[in-house]
Design a protein around this motif. Structure first.
Motif, short mmCIF file in Angstrom:
data_model
loop_
_atom_site.label_atom_id
_atom_site.label_comp_id
_atom_site.label_asym_id
_atom_site.label_seq_id
_atom_site.Cartn_x
_atom_site.Cartn_y
_atom_site.Cartn_z
N GLN A 42 0.80 -1.07 -0.12
CA GLN A 42 -0.02 0.15 -0.24
C GLN A 42 0.89 1.24 -0.06
O GLN A 42 0.48 2.09 -0.49
CB GLN A 42 -0.92 -0.01 1.11
N LEU A 52 2.15 1.76 -3.36
CA LEU A 52 0.97 2.13 -4.42
C LEU A 52 0.72 3.76 -4.08
O LEU A 52 0.63 4.59 -5.14
CB LEU A 52 -0.18 1.30 -4.18
N ASP A 53 0.85 3.90 -2.89
CA ASP A 53 0.74 5.57 -2.42
C ASP A 53 1.83 6.42 -3.16
O ASP A 53 1.68 7.47 -3.46
CB ASP A 53 0.68 5.70 -0.90
N GLU A 54 3.11 5.81 -2.97
CA GLU A 54 4.22 6.72 -3.47
C GLU A 54 4.22 6.88 -5.11
O GLU A 54 4.35 7.75 -5.55
CB GLU A 54 5.50 6.08 -3.02
N ALA A 55 3.73 5.50 -5.43
CA ALA A 55 3.49 5.59 -7.02
C ALA A 55 2.51 6.29 -7.76
O ALA A 55 2.85 7.23 -8.55
CB ALA A 55 3.27 4.21 -7.72
N ALA A 56 1.38 6.57 -6.70
CA ALA A 56 0.24 7.57 -7.13
C ALA A 56 0.78 9.05 -6.99
O ALA A 56 0.42 9.75 -7.63
CB ALA A 56 -0.81 7.23 -6.32
N ALA A 57 1.59 9.18 -5.99
CA ALA A 57 2.03 10.52 -5.66
C ALA A 57 2.88 10.94 -6.64
O ALA A 57 2.72 12.19 -7.31
CB ALA A 57 2.53 10.52 -4.04
N SER A 58 3.99 10.25 -7.01
CA SER A 58 4.83 10.50 -8.05
C SER A 58 4.11 10.61 -9.25
O SER A 58 4.60 11.47 -10.23
CB SER A 58 5.98 9.77 -8.14
N SER A 59 3.30 9.91 -10.00
CA SER A 59 2.45 10.01 -10.97
C SER A 59 1.64 11.33 -10.87
O SER A 59 1.61 11.93 -11.94
CB SER A 59 1.60 9.02 -11.32
N SER A 60 1.14 11.76 -10.00
CA SER A 60 0.24 13.08 -9.84
C SER A 60 1.39 13.98 -10.03
O SER A 60 1.01 15.17 -10.73
CB SER A 60 -0.60 13.14 -8.60
#
Length: 162
Positions: free
Chosen positions: A61, A64-72
């Protein structure tokens, strides 16, 4: 202490012992971790498995949160800049990867991270290799330079410092 006070204290101890013995006799299932025949519950034996799976879920999790933050952040930077970003070539297939094992990571999380980094291909085979050689408890915390062409044996030797 006089005789009368000593008698009352001893009567109190006797009554509490009788109450506890009666409670244990008539309600043995109410005691934590016990059953009618005195064996431990099945729930008390698999805490380690539950702990490792919970840690693995939390680590996943977090990633996934870090990936979502970096993609945003990447999406915001491409929208805000008028010059398109340069495309970077993917790293070479056998390029060394910096692999980090942090303190408190269970073996399952370390193996999952090795798979996601592309350093090993079969999780079950690597886990079996570690179990067969009693290397599960010898995984050391640290930062390692690993590459996919090293093989399971070499990667296991590097992260266990054997």
């Amino acid at each position: 202490m006089n005789k009368q006070k000593l008698r009352f204290v001893s009567i109190g101890f006797l009554l509490s012992a009788v109450l506890l013995a009666g409670f244990q006799l008539f309600y043995p299932e109410a005691l934590p971790g016990s059953t009618l025949n005195g064996e431990a519950n099945a729930d008390s034996t698999d805490y380690r498995e539950k702990y490792e799976s919970t840690l693995a879920e939390l680590e996943l999790q977090k990633q996934l949160d870090e990936a979502a933050a970096s993609s945003s952040v990447a999406a915001e930077s491409t929208v805000s800049s008028s010059v398109p970003a340069e495309s970077t070539a993917p790293p070479a297939a056998n390029a060394p990867v910096t692999f980090v094992i942090t303190s408190g990571q269970p073996m399952s999380v370390v193996i999952d991270n090795l798979v996601s980094a592309g350093l090993i291909t079969d999780r079950a085979v690597f886990e079996q290799y570690l179990n067969d050689r009693n290397l599960v408890t010898k995984i050391n915390v640290g930062e390692y330079q690993l590459s996919p062409d090293m093989g399971y044996e070499v990667i296991a030797d590097v992260i266990t410092l054997e």
